[in-house]
Design an enzyme around this catalytic site. Structure first.
Site, short mmCIF file in Angstrom:
data_model
loop_
_atom_site.label_atom_id
_atom_site.label_comp_id
_atom_site.label_asym_id
_atom_site.label_seq_id
_atom_site.Cartn_x
_atom_site.Cartn_y
_atom_site.Cartn_z
N CYS A 31 -1.40 13.47 6.45
CA CYS A 31 -2.56 13.75 5.59
C CYS A 31 -2.04 14.69 4.51
CB CYS A 31 -3.66 14.43 6.40
SG CYS A 31 -4.96 15.19 5.40
N CYS A 65 -3.95 9.82 -0.82
CA CYS A 65 -4.73 10.14 0.38
C CYS A 65 -4.44 9.06 1.42
CB CYS A 65 -6.22 10.11 -0.01
SG CYS A 65 -7.35 10.32 1.37
#
Ligand code: DGL
Length: 256
Positions: free
Chosen positions: A183, A75
């Site tokens: 992302c 992440c």
């Protein structure tokens, strides 16, 4: 059990890290992996830094309590907010991900559009990465809602076509030659994004993370040298998502 046979923990706020898991499992087929998605608290991208750090610490503690030999923070948002603090707290190898801006800038003559979460964009770690790459070339576009919509449309990502066209249309005719998917969630909709920027090459950090993980395991004598195929298990802060991750893994592992 010998440490090298322990699983590798992979963590994301939700489903995005499954794309990183795929890259890691591809080059480390004999490793066992334990994927943890914090879908109950997802998305992280609109939360305060302190909250993101606290959730990331909790997630890594959960993985370590399950006996992993290394952790991949799959992440960008959690990496940018918490990786330095995590590394000072734990002895275990913790590997993060960052937007692939460096390779995109090196390989591109035109403009580089960087898509990422709001929280990732404001982190000092991200700002220093941008400084190294040359500001005049890079357009930073923090997105407020795309990760949440991806979580809400798991397995039906084509439903997001219209929404993605709308949010990216301001950059359609700006001479974008590279798009950085900063992302891990956005990788699920990369085909939609690619059609909006037909002249651009898309970049993500997944292959880099997988290579780095492999080298780290080799360096530390932690590579699983057994010959059988590794096991991949999923768990989530929201129990019903365990089977959803598993289904997504089975359905999408062929297309990344
Ligand atoms: N997948 C995450 C990332 O790479 C975060 C998405 C979110 O939780 O907002 O940044």
């Amino acid at each position: 059990m010998c440490k090298k046979y322990l699983p590798i923990g992979v963590f994301d706020s939700g489903v995005g890290g499954i794309t990183v898991l795929k890259a890691c499992a591809d080059i480390l087929p004999h490793e066992n992996f334990l994927y943890y998605g914090d879908t109950k608290n997802s998305p992280y991208g609109n939360l305060a830094d302190q909250k993101i750090t606290q959730l990331t610490f909790n997630a890594v503690d959960r993985l370590i309590s399950k006996g992993v030999k290394a952790v991949v923070i799959a992440c960008n948002t959690a990496t940018a907010a918490a990786i330095n603090a995590l590394r000072s707290k734990h002895d275990i190898e913790i590997i993060g991900i960052e937007p692939a801006i460096k390779p995109a800038c090196l390989m591109t003559n035109g403009k580089v559009l960087v898509l990422l979460t709001k929280a990732a964009a404001r982190q000092p770690k991200f700002k220093s990465l941008i400084k190294q790459c040359g500001l005049q070339k890079v357009i930073i576009y923090p997105l407020c809602d795309l990760a949440r919509k991806i979580e809400q449309n798991i397995g039906r990502f084509e439903n997001l076509k219209e929404y993605i066209h709308k949010i990216l249309s301001p950059y359609k005719d700006c001479g974008i030659k590279a798009v950085v998917l900063g992302c891990t969630h956005y990788i699920f909709v990369k085909d939609i994004i690619a059609k909006i920027f037909p002249q651009a090459v898309l970049y993500d950090g997944n292959a880099g993370v997988a290579r780095y993980l492999k080298n780290t395991l080799i360096k530390n004598g932690l590579l699983n040298d057994q010959n059988q195929k590794g096991k991949i298990e999923f768990f989530s802060s929201d129990v019903k998502y365990q089977s959803i991750y598993q289904n997504l893994w089975s359905k999408y592992t062929n297309i990344f």
